[in-house]
Write a protein that holds these residues in place. Structure first.
Motif, PDB file in Angstrom:
ATOM      1  N   ALA A  85       0.830  -1.203   0.000  1.00 60.45           N
ATOM      2  CA  ALA A  85       0.000   0.000   0.000  1.00 60.45           C
ATOM      3  C   ALA A  85       0.866   1.254   0.000  1.00 60.45           C
ATOM      4  CB  ALA A  85      -0.927  -0.004   1.215  1.00 60.45           C
ATOM      5  N   ARG A  86       1.967   1.217   0.778  1.00 62.00           N
ATOM      6  CA  ARG A  86       2.880   2.369   0.807  1.00 62.00           C
ATOM      7  C   ARG A  86       3.454   2.635  -0.580  1.00 62.00           C
ATOM      8  NH1 ARG A  86       4.913   0.676   5.585  1.00 62.00           N
ATOM      9  NH2 ARG A  86       6.785  -0.206   4.646  1.00 62.00           N
ATOM     10  N   ALA A  87       3.831   1.565  -1.269  1.00 58.63           N
ATOM     11  CA  ALA A  87       4.403   1.710  -2.608  1.00 58.63           C
ATOM     12  C   ALA A  87       3.361   2.294  -3.573  1.00 58.63           C
ATOM     13  CB  ALA A  87       4.899   0.360  -3.122  1.00 58.63           C
ATOM     14  N   ARG A  88       2.113   1.829  -3.432  1.00 63.64           N
ATOM     15  CA  ARG A  88       1.046   2.328  -4.304  1.00 63.64           C
ATOM     16  C   ARG A  88       0.798   3.814  -4.060  1.00 63.64           C
ATOM     17  NH1 ARG A  88      -1.773  -2.190  -3.556  1.00 63.64           N
ATOM     18  NH2 ARG A  88      -2.929  -1.263  -1.840  1.00 63.64           N
ATOM     19  N   GLU A  89       0.798   4.167  -2.782  1.00 66.70           N
ATOM     20  CA  GLU A  89       0.526   5.543  -2.409  1.00 66.70           C
ATOM     21  C   GLU A  89       1.621   6.471  -2.958  1.00 66.70           C
ATOM     22  OE1 GLU A  89       0.484   8.308   1.356  1.00 66.70           O
ATOM     23  OE2 GLU A  89       0.279   6.154   1.848  1.00 66.70           O
ATOM     24  N   LEU A  90       2.858   5.998  -2.858  1.00 69.95           N
ATOM     25  CA  LEU A  90       3.973   6.781  -3.372  1.00 69.95           C
ATOM     26  C   LEU A  90       3.835   6.958  -4.885  1.00 69.95           C
ATOM     27  CD1 LEU A  90       6.639   8.190  -2.712  1.00 69.95           C
ATOM     28  CD2 LEU A  90       7.793   6.012  -3.090  1.00 69.95           C
ATOM     29  N   HIS A  91       3.428   5.892  -5.535  1.00 62.76           N
ATOM     30  CA  HIS A  91       3.190   5.936  -6.984  1.00 62.76           C
ATOM     31  C   HIS A  91       2.199   7.059  -7.308  1.00 62.76           C
ATOM     32  CE1 HIS A  91       1.969   4.314 -10.986  1.00 62.76           C
ATOM     33  NE2 HIS A  91       0.800   4.785 -10.609  1.00 62.76           N
ATOM     34  N   ASN A  92       1.085   7.053  -6.591  1.00 65.01           N
ATOM     35  CA  ASN A  92       0.048   8.054  -6.861  1.00 65.01           C
ATOM     36  C   ASN A  92       0.572   9.468  -6.629  1.00 65.01           C
ATOM     37  OD1 ASN A  92      -1.659   6.001  -7.474  1.00 65.01           O
ATOM     38  ND2 ASN A  92      -2.660   5.962  -5.454  1.00 65.01           N
ATOM     39  N   ARG A  93       1.352   9.618  -5.556  1.00 63.02           N
ATOM     40  CA  ARG A  93       1.857  10.939  -5.247  1.00 63.02           C
ATOM     41  C   ARG A  93       2.843  11.439  -6.319  1.00 63.02           C
ATOM     42  NH1 ARG A  93       4.205  11.201  -0.037  1.00 63.02           N
ATOM     43  NH2 ARG A  93       3.451   9.067   0.064  1.00 63.02           N
ATOM     44  N   LEU A  94       3.712  10.534  -6.756  1.00 64.16           N
ATOM     45  CA  LEU A  94       4.686  10.910  -7.790  1.00 64.16           C
ATOM     46  C   LEU A  94       3.968  11.310  -9.072  1.00 64.16           C
ATOM     47  CD1 LEU A  94       7.430   8.176  -7.304  1.00 64.16           C
ATOM     48  CD2 LEU A  94       7.741  10.642  -7.089  1.00 64.16           C
ATOM     49  N   MET A  95       2.976  10.497  -9.435  1.00 61.74           N
ATOM     50  CA  MET A  95       2.241  10.771 -10.662  1.00 61.74           C
ATOM     51  C   MET A  95       1.506  12.094 -10.550  1.00 61.74           C
ATOM     52  SD  MET A  95       3.254   8.689 -12.471  1.00 61.74           S
ATOM     53  CE  MET A  95       3.244   7.273 -13.449  1.00 61.74           C
ATOM     54  N   GLY A  96       0.901  12.314  -9.375  1.00 63.13           N
ATOM     55  CA  GLY A  96       0.175  13.554  -9.126  1.00 63.13           C
ATOM     56  C   GLY A  96       1.118  14.748  -9.245  1.00 63.13           C
ATOM     57  N   ALA A  97       2.297  14.623  -8.690  1.00 62.80           N
ATOM     58  CA  ALA A  97       3.250  15.729  -8.659  1.00 62.80           C
ATOM     59  C   ALA A  97       3.665  16.132 -10.068  1.00 62.80           C
ATOM     60  CB  ALA A  97       4.467  15.348  -7.830  1.00 62.80           C
ATOM     61  N   ILE A  98       3.962  15.144 -10.906  1.00 61.22           N
ATOM     62  CA  ILE A  98       4.416  15.534 -12.243  1.00 61.22           C
ATOM     63  C   ILE A  98       3.272  16.026 -13.114  1.00 61.22           C
ATOM     64  CG2 ILE A  98       6.565  14.230 -12.405  1.00 61.22           C
ATOM     65  CD1 ILE A  98       4.952  12.128 -13.962  1.00 61.22           C
ATOM     66  N   ALA A  99       2.058  15.580 -12.807  1.00 64.03           N
ATOM     67  CA  ALA A  99       0.928  16.049 -13.609  1.00 64.03           C
ATOM     68  C   ALA A  99       0.577  17.483 -13.257  1.00 64.03           C
ATOM     69  CB  ALA A  99      -0.283  15.138 -13.371  1.00 64.03           C
ATOM     70  N   SER A 100       0.765  17.839 -11.981  1.00 58.87           N
ATOM     71  CA  SER A 100       0.255  19.124 -11.505  1.00 58.87           C
ATOM     72  C   SER A 100       1.194  20.292 -11.769  1.00 58.87           C
ATOM     73  CB  SER A 100      -0.040  19.044 -10.009  1.00 58.87           C
ATOM     74  OG  SER A 100       1.178  18.921  -9.319  1.00 58.87           O
ATOM     75  N   ARG A 101       2.471  20.000 -12.016  1.00 61.46           N
ATOM     76  CA  ARG A 101       3.357  21.159 -12.246  1.00 61.46           C
ATOM     77  C   ARG A 101       4.375  20.821 -13.326  1.00 61.46           C
ATOM     78  NH1 ARG A 101       7.826  20.556  -7.799  1.00 61.46           N
ATOM     79  NH2 ARG A 101       7.356  18.436  -7.170  1.00 61.46           N
ATOM     80  N   ASP A 102       5.069  21.822 -13.667  1.00 60.61           N
ATOM     81  CA  ASP A 102       6.077  21.679 -14.698  1.00 60.61           C
ATOM     82  C   ASP A 102       7.351  21.137 -14.074  1.00 60.61           C
ATOM     83  OD1 ASP A 102       6.546  21.822 -17.304  1.00 60.61           O
ATOM     84  OD2 ASP A 102       7.012  23.965 -17.367  1.00 60.61           O
ATOM     85  N   ALA A 103       7.361  19.834 -13.827  1.00 63.30           N
ATOM     86  CA  ALA A 103       8.465  19.261 -13.067  1.00 63.30           C
ATOM     87  C   ALA A 103       9.644  18.902 -13.970  1.00 63.30           C
ATOM     88  CB  ALA A 103       7.976  18.023 -12.343  1.00 63.30           C
ATOM     89  N   SER A 104      10.803  18.743 -13.332  1.00 62.71           N
ATOM     90  CA  SER A 104      11.972  18.248 -14.057  1.00 62.71           C
ATOM     91  C   SER A 104      12.552  17.079 -13.262  1.00 62.71           C
ATOM     92  CB  SER A 104      13.015  19.349 -14.193  1.00 62.71           C
ATOM     93  OG  SER A 104      13.667  19.535 -12.951  1.00 62.71           O
ATOM     94  N   VAL A 105      13.496  16.389 -13.860  1.00 59.67           N
ATOM     95  CA  VAL A 105      14.099  15.241 -13.180  1.00 59.67           C
ATOM     96  C   VAL A 105      14.672  15.643 -11.831  1.00 59.67           C
ATOM     97  CG1 VAL A 105      15.891  13.480 -13.351  1.00 59.67           C
ATOM     98  CG2 VAL A 105      14.557  14.070 -15.360  1.00 59.67           C
ATOM     99  N   ALA A 106      15.170  16.870 -11.744  1.00 59.97           N
ATOM    100  CA  ALA A 106      15.770  17.332 -10.496  1.00 59.97           C
ATOM    101  C   ALA A 106      14.755  17.325  -9.352  1.00 59.97           C
ATOM    102  CB  ALA A 106      16.336  18.742 -10.679  1.00 59.97           C
TER     103      ALA A 106
END
Ligand code: BLA
Length: 509
Positions: A318-339
């Motif tokens: 569940a922790r891994a899934r939650e992290l997945h969702n958060r990472l995906m959310g983060a890159i979708a919501s802003r102009d992110a870079s690899v950094a």
């Protein structure tokens, strides 16, 4: 100065501990053929019954056992169907003379084995006691509290000074993960012991026979007559409750200051997961009824443990899934870079148990915790490019596959590598330190050998130095659950990195 010879710890694995030819003197043993003729008897028959063991050999059971007892035993023998089954009868007038015995019965030898101990009347209903103890165990939350409660209950049940949950790791070494001890005793909690402390054949035996009591390490053992049967074989005592244990182990217990020991097997899927191990500073005999209760408690504990462990695995997923969702959310919501992605290192570190983590993407490196030096990482990733083939790669002995890693073995002997680009090139790396540096190993190297009349010999608790040699350059192995979480992360990260590199390329254009 004497020079100790090289130690061959594997010799311990060859001791035939199931057939050492003697029993403990707190009871006596009779082996009967299928037509009820006495084929073996222990020397302790003399002390308990006043008959010489040699005198009863070859006698029909009807001349030794009471009529009523014969009837009961015949009935119980009928119910013994499965291979490793044991029947117990409490308070039986075994000899027909009025003296009561607690009796255990199992198939073996050319027929079956009867073991008897003077009957102990328990004031408590032991079944009821186990039910109460187990109910308390089930009210705990999580795995740690579950183990802690179990050892507390084991002490209530047995009255021993100390009870421990001793859990085996994949390499056979063991760790004390829970302990309850009388005040004033030195604690063993958290200590590790090498695999050689409990040899292979003992572990196999403990899978078949789930409980053993060593009532008094100083008691003189009682020989079983005859030593060898007419076919030249010793009597198999694998399932005997009275089996006298290996003298090597007796010496081990003496070295630990233990006078009585009892252990109950903890099984998962039929395999030995660990032991509920109890110690006492004085000799201590537990009645057969209490031992049965301890055995039952151990079985219920084992079954409940499977459920608890599955809960833990589900939580990790569940922790891994939650992290997945958060990472995906983060890159979708802003102009992110690899950094930006490096901000998540701390969280990534939390989903797989490790000592350090490194992210190597597009020539950039970010590290946290205990890792190899940044200068050592390009060489490592080149090695991984040749090995990992776009899959998760895990080893707990990196130096064995990639020799230069021996230089930083103390910081990173284990690596779990997750490729995060389509071509092998970029990685998320989890590291584990050399095991000898991360855990408290019990034992003192300077006591590795003793000099006895027959020369230098290996003694228990003294195998430490030899063992330490063997674990150089190895870390705690990655488990199935680690690999499952890593695979889920691989899929997530691949997606993240692809999107991020896409967007940064767009920017450049
Ligand atoms: C058996 N060793 C055991 C057992 C334990 C341990 C629990 C099971 C028997 C019992 O209940 O006492 C070890 N006990 C421990 C450990 C702790 C503990 C680690 O309380 C930690 C707190 N032992 C050695 C070496 C050899 C060896 C080097 O250290 C071999 C030469 C032998 N151990 C050995 C053997 C047995 C044993 C042969 C089997 C005893 C038997 O059942 O006959």
């Amino acid at each position: 100065e004497h020079r100790p010879p090289r130690i061959d710890v594997s010799a311990c694995d060859r001791e035939p501990i199931h057939a050492l030819g003697s029993v403990q003197p707190f009871g006596f043993l009779l082996a009967l053929s299928s037509d009820w003729i006495v084929s073996h008897a222990s020397g302790s028959l003399e002390d308990h019954v006043g008959r010489s063991p040699v005198e009863v050999l070859g006698m029909p059971a009807t001349e030794i056992l009471g009529v009523e007892a014969l009837h009961v035993l015949r009935g119980r023998l009928q119910t013994l169907r499965g291979p490793d089954q044991v029947e117990r009868v409490f308070g039986l007038d075994l000899l027909g003379g009025g003296a009561l015995f607690d009796v255990a019965l199992h198939r073996g030898g050319e027929g079956f084995l009867v073991e008897a101990e003077p009957h102990v009347a328990e004031e408590l209903d032991t079944g009821e006691l186990v039910r109460t103890l187990f109910a308390r165990l089930q009210r705990t939350e999580g795995v740690d509290a579950f183990h802690r409660e179990a050892v507390r209950q084991m002490r209530v049940l047995t009255g021993f000074d100390r009870a421990m949950v001793y859990r085996f790791a994949e390499d056979g070494s063991g760790e004390v993960v829970a302990e309850s001890a009388r005040a004033g005793l030195e604690s063993y909690l958290g200590l590790r012991y090498p695999a050689s402390d409990i040899p292979q054949q003992a572990r196999q035996l403990y899978e078949r026979n789930p409980i053993r009591l060593i009532a008094d390490v100083d008691a003189e053992v009682s020989p079983v007559h005859p030593t060898l049967d007419p076919h030249g074989r010793p009597l198999d005592l694998s399932l005997a409750a009275l089996r006298a244990v290996s003298p090597v182990h007796i010496e081990y217990l003496r070295n630990m200051g233990v006078a009585a020991s009892m252990s109950v097997s903890i099984l998962r899927d039929g395999r030995l997961w660990g032991l509920l191990a109890c110690h006492h500073g004085e000799p201590r005999h537990l009645s057969m009824a209490r031992r049965s209760a301890a055995e039952l408690f151990g079985q219920m504990y084992s079954w409940a443990l499977e459920g608890r462990e599955r809960e833990v695995e589900r939580a990790a997923d569940a922790r891994a899934r939650e992290l997945h969702n958060r990472l995906m959310g983060a890159i979708a919501s802003r102009d992110a870079s690899v950094a930006d992605f490096e901000d998540y290192l701390g969280e990534l570190r939390g989903v797989v148990a490790c000592d350090g983590i490194a992210l190597c993407v597009e020539g950039r490196v970010a590290c946290e915790g205990v890792t190899p030096d940044v200068r050592d990482l390009p060489g490592l990733t080149r090695f991984l490019n040749r090995t990992a083939m776009s899959r998760v790669y895990a080893t707990h002995a990196l130096g064995g596959a990639y020799e230069p890693a021996m230089a930083f073995a103390d910081r990173a002997s284990g690596v779990l590598a997750i490729p995060v680009s389509r071509e092998p090139r970029d990685y998320l790396l989890f590291f584990r330190r050399e095991v000898a540096r991360t855990v408290t190993w019990a034992g003192k190297p300077e006591k590795a050998l003793t000099l006895s009349d027959d020369g230098w010999r290996l003694s228990p608790r003294k195998s430490f130095a030899a063992w330490q040699e063997r674990v150089r350059g190895t870390a705690t192995p990655w488990g199935a659950s680690d690999l499952r979480v890593a695979e889920a992360l691989r899929v997530t990260l691949l997606e993240v990195v692809l999107r991020l590199t896409d967007s940064s390329e767009k920017e450049r254009r």
